[in-house]
Design an enzyme around this catalytic site. Structure first.
Site, short mmCIF file in Angstrom:
data_model
loop_
_atom_site.label_atom_id
_atom_site.label_comp_id
_atom_site.label_asym_id
_atom_site.label_seq_id
_atom_site.Cartn_x
_atom_site.Cartn_y
_atom_site.Cartn_z
CD GLU A 105 22.58 25.54 -90.63
OE1 GLU A 105 23.77 25.19 -90.54
OE2 GLU A 105 21.64 24.89 -90.14
CD GLU A 125 24.25 21.92 -94.27
OE1 GLU A 125 23.58 22.04 -95.33
OE2 GLU A 125 24.62 22.90 -93.60
#
Ligand code: NAD
Length: 683
Positions: A105, A125
């Protein structure tokens, strides 16, 4: 300091330096922003490289910060990414090694990305029951095609930079390079120095229209995820990226993340992660305990288990001598190993060259003398004490002092096996699960005489061959199978009260187990448990009879291998079909016993079965057979298809509350059993 700042000519480099994985904990986030401001304020600096040290760009958020005020402390990862995006000097992420989760990210917040081909990128995640929380679900679909983004975000599976570059349609990397990534990024910086406006991923459009794509993907995921929420939530967010302005998408992502991070499933998955780490530690054995050198392994018995066990060591490049009694059995065993590897070659998972290398490490033999030099011997012969006695007597005479003597027994007393030898301290249980080359669980059985050194060696070996090793004390069935016996009793008592195998299996599979108890029994072979039962009927007069199970076996219905068990199986297929023979068997049982037929709702079926596991787990804990409750969870997660998003039976019991467990067990009690003393203590 967990970042390093340096300037060479007109380029500033910010290096993440937060061992072991450059986790994006608070100090690293703050360091990036400080260094960025320094670079922006410095008139000589015209471009900024963001990179990592030690084989990692960054493996993402610092999981130990979850649920603590530190995760929220400013700057948040979102703040850091916004600062990169807003920089008026170009920021280039230079990736060499692992770039996962928050790390990816962060890289997506840079204006450009340069990576070495072997670098791995991913958004894992979902494996913690979460979705990426710092824009990953909104930015990744803007730089790779929809199918790739969806797969990466909903499965969490990583990819190499090279494979993504080869895939064609991607804007994730501006350059994929060999050699030093910072040098390559520095060179690249000079080429794009003057380009304005600076490209930002957030300003791109997500690819594809995809209405139908999402409907199909959703259907597929729903089937696969068995009540696990995160993958479906992740898919919704990828769709959002294709339909909604970036800022709104980001807000939706944040909302979903907040919901999931506070939920039971994510807590369960984080528990599983820490439970696996904890299982490696044995409280009364110091970390610095010496382990014995194991360079050569012998496996005795080339049957179902022996062959699979041998493959684990061959895969880890450790030579194996495989000993059998008769040449036919030896040939058959080696043939199965060869066949297993060949299947991997056919599927493109193994090269022909590696296949040959592995087979070259295998030495089949019929002579005990050939194993005398081995550092570790694992016995996997028939489950019969007399046969084990012959083998261990021989090993005791033959093996070099210091060799580790292991047994793969499932039901026999390891202490009695150890006592056959003059060196019981060297004896340990290595209880593999079938198929042993596939199943990750290894119960390491600690006998009463097993030395610390031998136990530590066994744990280290488990890790070396990639198993999830859990210590168990000696008892009938060790941790996993002892609990399973109780669970099977609960399943049978449901049949006796009027349920069908299909009803029981459907309820448990709806809860998330890979397979219900009856499908599982058919896969494992009903004859095996029947043989154990028959032995127990002889040994213990009051051992509870399994009338229905015995009647099934008397019909020769041993499961998939005979095409019939609790279900019918069509030739060569694994689909479990309802069986009129089993229906008749149940009907006559009910007629004979005058059963008042009862219909159970799926929740009660689940409670009866799962709480049976919990009840036996509590006894195992109390007796010290398991070192900690979380070890029991690890056994069930890695060996019995327990849904990871439920955290394991003991964690699940805590989630629903021990009072609920206890009162449910009490409700079932008249027909079943008195709850474990440990559970009663919580009243
Ligand atoms: P198996 O019958 O498939 O294989 C046993 C092999 O041992 C046979 O090939 C036999 O020829 C050989 N053998 C017997 N006596 C021998 C001797 N004296 N010397 C050398 N070889 C000998 O049995 P299996 O299912 O592989 O089980 C082996 C052990 O593993 C048992 O202790 C069993 O309880 C345990 N185990 C089995 C499973 C399972 O699912 N099958 C799972 C975990 C542990």
């Amino acid at each position: 300091m967990t970042t390093q700042y340096s300037v060479a000519e007109n380029v500033a480099t910010i290096r993440l330096d937060n061992p072991p994985v450059n986790g994006l904990g608070h100090s690293t986030r703050a360091g990036i922003v400080t260094d960025l401001h320094r670079a922006l304020a410095s008139p000589d600096v015209e471009a900024i490289i963001l990179t990592g040290v030690g084989g990692f760009f960054s493996a993402g958020a610092d999981i130990t910060e979850f649920g603590t005020p530190k995760t929220m402390a400013e700057p948040s990862l979102q703040d850091v990414i916004a600062a990169l995006e807003e920089s008026d000097k170009p920021v280039i992420a230079a990736i060499d090694g692992t770039c996962f989760g928050g790390g990816l990210e962060l890289a997506l917040g840079a204006h450009y990305r340069v990576a070495t081909g072997a670098s791995t990128v991913g958004l894992p995640e979902v494996k913690l029951g979460l979705v990426p929380g710092a824009g990953g679900t909104q930015r990744l679909p803007r730089v790779v095609d929809l199918a790739t983004a969806t797969d990466m975000i909903t499965s969490g599976a990583p990819r190499t930079a090279q494979s993504m570059a080869d895939g064609g349609d991607q804007r994730l990397f501006d350059r994929v390079v060999d050699g030093d990534v910072v040098d390559a990024a520095t060179l690249f910086a000079q080429q794009i120095l003057a380009n304005r406006p600076l490209p930002r991923v957030r300003d791109l459009d997500a690819t594809g229209q995809g209405g139908e794509f999402f409907a199909t993907a959703r259907e597929r995921l729903r089937k696969r995820s068995r009540g696990f929420l995160a993958p479906l939530a992740a898919l919704d967010l990828v769709e959002t990226a294709t339909t909604t302005p970036f800022v709104e998408g980001l807000a939706a992502e944040r909302g979903t993340f907040a919901e999931l991070v506070a939920g039971d499933q994510s807590a369960a998955l984080r528990h599983a992660f820490f439970a696996e780490r904890a299982a490696r530690k044995i409280p009364d054995i110091p970390r610095e305990t010496n382990t014995r050198v194991v360079n050569t392994v012998a496996v005795i018995g080339a049957g179902t288990m022996g062959g699979g066990i041998a493959m684990n060591f061959l895969n880890a490049n450790i030579p194996v001598t495989l000993l059998e009694m008769k040449s036919e059995a030896l040939e058959r065993g080696v043939g199965v190993i060869r066949w297993n590897y060949q299947a991997q070659v056919d599927k493109g998972k193994l090269s022909a060259e590696v296949f040959e290398q592995r087979m070259a490490l295998l030495s089949p033999t019929l002579e005990y003398a050939d194993i005398a030099h081995c550092d570790l011997v694992i016995e996997a012969v028939f489950e019969d004490m007399d046969v084990k006695r012959q083998v261990f007597t021989r090993l005791d005479e033959l093996m070099t002092p210091g060799a580790v003597l292991a047994s793969n027994t499932s039901t026999l007393d390891l202490d009695a096996i150890a006592a056959i030898t003059s060196r019981p301290g060297d004896v340990v249980g290595l209880h593999f699960f079938s198929p042993a080359n596939v199943m990750p669980l290894l119960e390491v059985v600690r006998g009463k005489e097993t030395t610390d050194e031998v136990l530590a060696t066994a744990m280290a070996i488990g890790q070396r061959v990639g198993k999830t090793a859990v210590v168990s004390g000696v008892c009938d069935g060790f941790i996993g199978n002892r609990m399973l016996a109780k669970y099977q009793v609960a399943a049978r008592s449901l049949l006796k009260a009027g349920s069908t195998p299909a009803q029981v299996d459907a309820a448990v599979e709806g809860f998330g187990l890979a397979m219900g108890p009856f499908r599982m029994a058919d896969l494992a072979g009903n004859d095996i448990s029947w043989a154990i039962r028959k032995r127990r009927y002889l040994e213990q007069r009051d051992y509870p009879r399994d009338e229905i199970g015995d009647a099934l076996c008397e019909l020769g219905r041993f499961g998939q291998k005979t095409g019939a068990g609790w279900y019918d199986y069509e030739n060569g297929r694994r689909d479990a079909l309802a069986s009129p023979v089993v229906d008749n068997l149940l009907t006559s049982f009910h007629e004979k016993n005058g059963t008042q037929l009862h219909t159970f709702d799926p929740d009660e079926i689940v409670q009866r079965l799962i709480f049976a596991l919990v009840d036996e787990g509590a006894r195992i804990l109390e007796e010290g057979i398991a070192l900690r409750a979380s070890d029991i969870d690890v056994v069930y997660l890695s060996g019995y298809g327990f849904p990871r998003h439920r955290g394991g039976p003991m964690f699940y019991a805590d989630t629903v509350g021990l009072n609920t467990v206890l009162s449910a067990l009490r409700r079932f009690a008249p027909t079943d059993w008195e709850p474990a003393p440990l559970l009663k203590m919580f009243r």
